[in-house]
Scaffold this active site. Structure first.
Site, short mmCIF file in Angstrom:
data_model
loop_
_atom_site.label_atom_id
_atom_site.label_comp_id
_atom_site.label_asym_id
_atom_site.label_seq_id
_atom_site.Cartn_x
_atom_site.Cartn_y
_atom_site.Cartn_z
N LYS A 76 1.04 -1.19 -0.13
CA LYS A 76 -0.11 -0.01 0.16
C LYS A 76 0.66 1.21 -0.03
O LYS A 76 1.90 1.53 0.74
CB LYS A 76 -0.92 0.07 1.18
CG LYS A 76 -1.95 1.10 1.31
CD LYS A 76 -2.75 0.96 2.46
CE LYS A 76 -3.77 2.32 2.51
NZ LYS A 76 -4.67 2.27 3.51
N SER A 151 -9.06 3.62 2.46
CA SER A 151 -7.82 3.98 1.73
C SER A 151 -7.07 2.85 0.95
O SER A 151 -6.27 3.16 0.05
CB SER A 151 -6.99 4.84 2.51
OG SER A 151 -6.35 4.16 3.76
N SER A 175 -10.47 1.78 6.27
CA SER A 175 -9.56 1.69 5.27
C SER A 175 -9.30 0.22 4.87
O SER A 175 -8.86 -0.02 3.79
CB SER A 175 -8.35 2.41 5.54
OG SER A 175 -8.65 3.95 5.43
#
Length: 475
Positions: A76, A151, A175
């Protein structure tokens, strides 16, 4: 079936037994990214193909050196990966190449994985809509014109489209859970401290974010969790749990599931969200669980105010230096500036009040979990929205007063540091996915994962492939 169709467990078993080579896995991964990523934009900062193939061949010569031996994985973009552009979705950091990995990234690398690049994220991970000025937006695999969530939206979309076997993510405000629900995969926010943060950061004042795994099955989640988890001597609150892989199959009959729905009407919901989630609850009953509808166990307004203050306090501390730089502030998105300015305007009494509410809610959860084994609620209050939106501004005619109010349903787990897994709940009338959160008591990670495993065995939702999935040859 191609290699990218395999579960992570199947692929890793084949790599360990040398039935599959790391070179073959890397080739399959890169080919899949070339075929799918242009239409989804989930994988970013992809490293040079020749270098990656050479690293895979070196892994084959060296032989297995860890549980993730030979696995291609993209990290990520809100985490540091040594030598790889780690932009955090911000133009300020678009050329930043960290000199060292974050702790959990180092653990993934040490376990034998080959880091191929990054997965897309909103700027600095703020907001559950993966769009930023560096890489653009990530489309939903089930409708590329809509959001994949965030996210960890790039991670979830890469899993759903079989560009990745496993993904990492992080979760402050849903997220890991919201994009899992919107992309028909699994995302696990572990109990706070199970996956430790960074020693170099402020360690005590406001712990609200944690990292965790994402996958297409709970069993695969457990594989990555075993690598990411474990105490770090320099990180307070970090702790070692247990090995999770191989321990998820369990008889869940008799477990009590507390359904919280829309928190007694406090959370507005887009049409169809509650209907889809409530219909999915029948699966728990089929598994022999008892589903009970719960009244709101705590004032929603208090939780929301405490969350707003604690989040702004944390964000202002972390991103304040960028805000203070006159050359960098104009390059920050409006939501970053809003969070920093709000956090800095807080008085000490407000921060103390927020912490007191948080403490009271945690005490309340300990009582709740004497009555039920898990709390359940939707992963989001709206369906995936159009890609060109900044965020929803109303739900069912109710104005939303912040950029993230549409995901208020995730904060009960976040603010108390509880383990919470986003599981697929099915599809709405428009063919878009929705998810459920299964929330357990602090350090009750195994019980939550076992419920998710039983759910997965009964539903198999991730097998429903995105309609735009390119056809593939069968072996």
């Amino acid at each position: 079936m191609t290699l990218t169709d395999l579960d992570a467990a199947e692929l890793l078993s084949g790599l360990a037994e040398r039935e599959i080579t790391a070179r073959e896995a890397m080739r399959a991964c890169l080919d899949r990214i070339a075929a799918v990523n242009p239409g989804i934009n989930a994988v970013v900062a992809l490293r040079d193909e020749a270098t990656l193939m050479a690293e895979a061949e070196a892994a084959d010569r060296a032989g297995p050196r860890g549980p993730l031996h030979g696995l291609p994985i993209a990290i990520k973009d809100s985490a540091n990966a040594r030598g790889i552009v780690s932009a955090f979705g911000s133009p300020i950091l678009k050329d930043f190449r960290p000199a060292q990995d974050d702790l959990y990234v180092a653990r993934i690398r040490a376990a034998g994985a080959i880091i191929i690049g990054k997965t897309n994220t909103p700027e600095f991970g703020l907001g559950s809509h993966t769009r930023n000025p560096v890489y653009g937006a990530t489309g939903n695999p089930y409708d590329p014109g809509r959001s994949a969530g965030g996210s960890s939206g790039g991670a979830a979309a890469a899993l759903a489209t079989r560009m990745q076997w496993l993904s990492d993510g992080s979760d402050m405000m849903g997220s890991l859970r919201n994009p899992a629900g919107w992309c028909n995969v699994y995302g696990f926010r572990p109990s706070y401290g199970l996956v430790p943060g960074e020693e170099e950061k402020e360690l005590f004042m406001s712990p609200v974010v944690t990292s965790g795994p994402m996958a297409r099955s709970p069993g695969d989640l457990a594989l990555l969790l075993d690598v990411m988890a474990g105490a770090a001597p320099g990180v307070p609150f970090s702790h070692s749990g247990q090995r999770y892989s191989g321990h998820l199959q369990a008889d869940v009959r008799g477990r009590r599931i507390g359904w919280l729905g829309n928190w007694g009407g406090a959370w507005p919901m887009e049409e169809g969200v509650l209907d889809t989630c409530e219909a999915a609850l029948a699966t728990f009953e089929d598994l022999g669980c008892e589903v009970v509808a719960l009244d709101p166990p705590f004032p929603a307004a208090d939780l929301w105010q405490a969350w707003l203050d604690l989040r702004a306090f944390a964000v202002s501390a972390g991103l304040g230096p960028l805000y203070d730089n006159p050359d960098q502030r104009p390059r920050l998105r409006a939501e970053v500036i809003w969070e920093v300015e709000r956090g800095r305007a807080l008085e000490a009494v407000a921060i103390q009040r927020a912490s007191a509410i948080r403490s009271a809610w945690f005490r309340k959860t300990t009582a709740l979990f004497r009555e039920v084994n898990a709390l359940v609620m939707p992963t989001a209050q709206v369906w995936p929205f159009p890609l060109d939106w900044n965020h929803p501004v109303e739900i069912a005619g109710q104005h939303l007063d912040t950029y993230h109010r549409w995901m208020e349903c995730v904060i009960p787990a976040s603010i108390a540091g509880l383990p919470a897994i986003g599981v697929p709940a099915g599809f709405g009338a428009a063919g878009l996915p929705m998810g459920l959160q299964l929330v357990g008591p602090y350090r009750g990670d195994l019980g939550v994962l076992q419920l998710a495993q039983a759910w997965h065995d009964a539903t198999g939702w991730p097998a429903r492939r995105p309609p735009a999935d390119p056809p593939r040859e069968t072996a």
